[in-house]
Design an enzyme around this catalytic site. Structure first.
Site, mmCIF file in Angstrom:
data_model
loop_
_atom_site.group_PDB
_atom_site.id
_atom_site.type_symbol
_atom_site.label_atom_id
_atom_site.label_comp_id
_atom_site.label_asym_id
_atom_site.label_seq_id
_atom_site.Cartn_x
_atom_site.Cartn_y
_atom_site.Cartn_z
ATOM 1 N N GLY A 244 -68.617 -1.838 -34.718
ATOM 2 C CA GLY A 244 -68.152 -2.389 -35.880
ATOM 3 C C GLY A 244 -69.268 -2.083 -37.204
ATOM 4 O O GLY A 244 -68.982 -2.458 -38.202
ATOM 5 N N ASP A 245 -70.338 -1.358 -36.470
ATOM 6 C CA ASP A 245 -71.326 -1.025 -37.861
ATOM 7 C C ASP A 245 -71.678 0.299 -37.482
ATOM 8 O O ASP A 245 -70.925 1.199 -36.776
ATOM 9 C CB ASP A 245 -72.267 -1.994 -37.961
ATOM 10 N N GLY A 267 -66.529 2.870 -36.404
ATOM 11 C CA GLY A 267 -67.924 2.457 -36.751
ATOM 12 C C GLY A 267 -68.200 2.684 -38.284
ATOM 13 O O GLY A 267 -67.334 3.120 -38.870
ATOM 14 N N HIS A 268 -69.425 3.020 -38.536
ATOM 15 C CA HIS A 268 -69.743 3.013 -39.889
ATOM 16 C C HIS A 268 -70.416 4.645 -39.982
ATOM 17 O O HIS A 268 -71.260 4.743 -41.018
ATOM 18 C CB HIS A 268 -70.626 2.123 -40.737
ATOM 19 N N GLY A 269 -70.373 5.194 -38.972
ATOM 20 C CA GLY A 269 -71.013 6.645 -39.097
ATOM 21 C C GLY A 269 -72.681 6.622 -38.756
ATOM 22 O O GLY A 269 -72.984 5.652 -37.999
#
Ligand SMILES: *[C@@H]1O[C@H](CO)[C@@H](O)[C@H](O)[C@H]1NC(C)=O
Ligand SMILES: *[C@@H]1O[C@H](CO)[C@@H](O)[C@H](O)[C@H]1NC(C)=O
Ligand SMILES: *[C@@H]1O[C@H](CO)[C@@H](O)[C@H](O)[C@H]1NC(C)=O
Ligand SMILES: *[C@@H]1O[C@H](CO)[C@@H](O)[C@H](O)[C@H]1NC(C)=O
Ligand SMILES: *[C@@H]1O[C@H](CO)[C@@H](O)[C@H](O)[C@H]1NC(C)=O
Length: 444
Positions: A244-245, A267-269
């Site tokens: 999730g991040d 996710g956030h890459g």
């Protein structure tokens, strides 16, 4: 792998001596073997070497662990670790087929020998969020001050983090944290549903992470995949990161970080930063991310710094990155602000020598965003062969939702990656055997 080479050498030597000793003194060693597995015998293990039929293998079941998923097995793990810790190149086994409930624990190496193998084939679960967690705890499973530590196997570490995800503030534990360790290998295992970050390396040197799976829902807050801080010489490859991040977050003090053949999303890459918060100094150098797939994420490859910080980000290469359904694939953000109000302070961490090569695929918001500081502009930023196309607007909403909810990869492009392999228990042993051939230790 050098670690395992030592392991086998010692192992073969010890077994050879043991065999001789036992043959002459006892004839049969099975009774003795049983006894050496008993926790009380941890004190006699050293003194009985090399004459007794002792083992360098410590199975948590032999130390009283129940593995039924409800009994607290923390004490058994502590006892098994204590025994393993005293012998160079020993192996602590968490066997397949059992579920071990473990409270926050530190596998600390202050007085431990080096090159210990933590062989995880079973499942380790955390207590759900409740009173059994002290507040302010930084991690659940800690490996501290070890030289030569390998976690391998086909097992699962499950943080059962859902109860933490709804909690918006306060400290949440990292599932697995390595601190102040060198020659660290993590391979084969799955880490899932962390309370917060899944796997963290802080103050570590020479780290290898490969064939690892990290998995939590795309909407679980702050569940970074792998977090690196003050660590050097780190390789992450053949690893799947769904969280999730940030899939990988690279913080201050990192250099010589090599990430390749990784699958990131949701996710956030993959992110360098945020750096320079509260006017601090941050230094990051020699980072390579290549042959990687990033899909269904907020960002692709990102560098983010706060206004007011200083220091530098230098020597970063992103190459052969396949993006798919990514909001913003390429970002440098020197005005990073995580909620609240942030002032333009006219200075930021210097960003220079950044190279983007062969980055292709689809985006949903903006292909490239460079927001470089007015006073200390980014320098020497090179872009070569960038092909980014918008995902068709109509399909986008449906795809993203499906992707986040199901962890799917909607507009599946030809994958750059092969399925990360699982080696596991056999893998741990085979590595030793392979290396044995090279050392000629079977002849000695
Ligand atoms: C010593 O231990 C091994 C297992 O490690 C066992 O197979 C063997 O029977 C024991 N006894 C002797 C004499 O080797
Ligand atoms: C672990 O045990 C399960 C059944 O309990 C079995 O299906 C699986 O193959 C085992 N895995 C390994 C690596 O032995
Ligand atoms: C890592 O292992 C190698 C080989 O076993 C050893 O030479 C080296 O000193 C170790 N590194 C550290 C930082 O201890
Ligand atoms: C990943 O790293 C491991 C350990 O260094 C290596 O054995 C393996 O070949 C690497 N995989 C790829 C795809 O490069
Ligand atoms: C970065 O890489 C270059 C070239 O490979 C090397 O000369 C330099 O020492 C490295 N710097 C750090 C801080 O790792």
């Amino acid at each position: 792998m050098k670690i395992c080479m030592f392991g086998l050498l010692t192992c073969v030597l010890v077994l050879f001596l043991q065999h001789q000793g036992v043959e002459t003194r006892h004839g049969h060693g099975s009774r003795l073997l049983k006894e050496t597995f008993h926790p009380r015998y941890e004190e006699t293990i050293l003194s009985s070497l090399p004459y007794g039929n002792t083992s360098t293998i410590f199975n948590v079941l032999a130390f009283g662990a129940k593995g039924d998923g409800t009994t607290d097995d923390t004490k058994a793990f502590e006892a098994a670790w204590l025994a393993a810790c005293k012998l160079e190149a020993s192996t602590m086994i968490v066997p397949n087929g059992s579920v071990f409930l473990i409270k926050p624990i530190s596998f600390s190496g202050r007085n431990c020998e080096s090159n210990i193998i933590f062989q995880l084939d079973g499942k380790i679960i955390a207590p759900k969020r409740s009173g059994s967690w002290k507040s302010g705890l930084l991690q659940w499973l800690e490996f501290r001050k070890l030289n030569g530590i390998t976690i391998c196997g086909t097992g699962v570490i499950d943080g059962q983090g859902a109860g933490w995800w709804s909690k918006s503030s306060g400290t949440k534990p990292t599932a697995v944290r390595f601190y102040g360790s060198s020659n660290v290998t993590v391979t084969g295992i799955t880490i899932q549903n962390s309370q917060q970050t899944h796997l963290k390396f802080d103050n570590c040197q020479s780290v290898q992470v490969f064939d690892v799976t990290i998995s939590s829902p795309g909407d679980s807050p702050n569940t970074d995949g792998i977090h690196l801080q003050n660590s050097q010489d780190v390789t992450i490859n053949s690893t799947r990161l769904a969280c999730g991040d940030d899939c990988v977050s690279i913080q201050t003090g990192c250099s010589g970080i090599n990430i390749h053949n990784v699958d990131c999303g949701p996710g956030h890459g993959i992110s360098i930063g945020s750096l320079g918060k509260h006017n601090t100094k941050a230094c990051v150098s020699n980072i390579t991310v290549r042959d990687t797939m990033i899909h269904d994420t907020e960002n692709g490859v990102r560098i983010k710094t706060w206004q007011g910080g200083y220091g530098s980000v230098q020597g970063v290469t992103f190459s052969n990155i396949q993006v798919s359904n990514v909001e913003i694939p390429i970002i440098i953000e020197e005005y990073y602000c995580d909620g609240g109000k942030c002032q333009n302070k006219g200075s930021s961490v210097d960003v220079s020598d950044i190279s983007y090569q062969n980055i292709k695929g689809t985006y949903t918001k903006t292909p490239i965003r460079f927001a470089c500081s007015e006073s200390t502009p980014c320098t020497d930023v090179n872009l070569d062969t960038i092909q980014l196309q918008p995902v068709a607007a109509v399909v986008r909403g449906v795809q993203r939702k499906a992707a986040v909810v199901m962890g799917l990869q909607p507009d599946a492009a030809e994958p750059l990656l092969e399925q990360p392999g699982k080696e596991g228990w056999a893998g741990c042993v085979e590595q030793r055997l392979e290396n044995a051939a090279g050392t000629g230790c079977s002849a000695g």
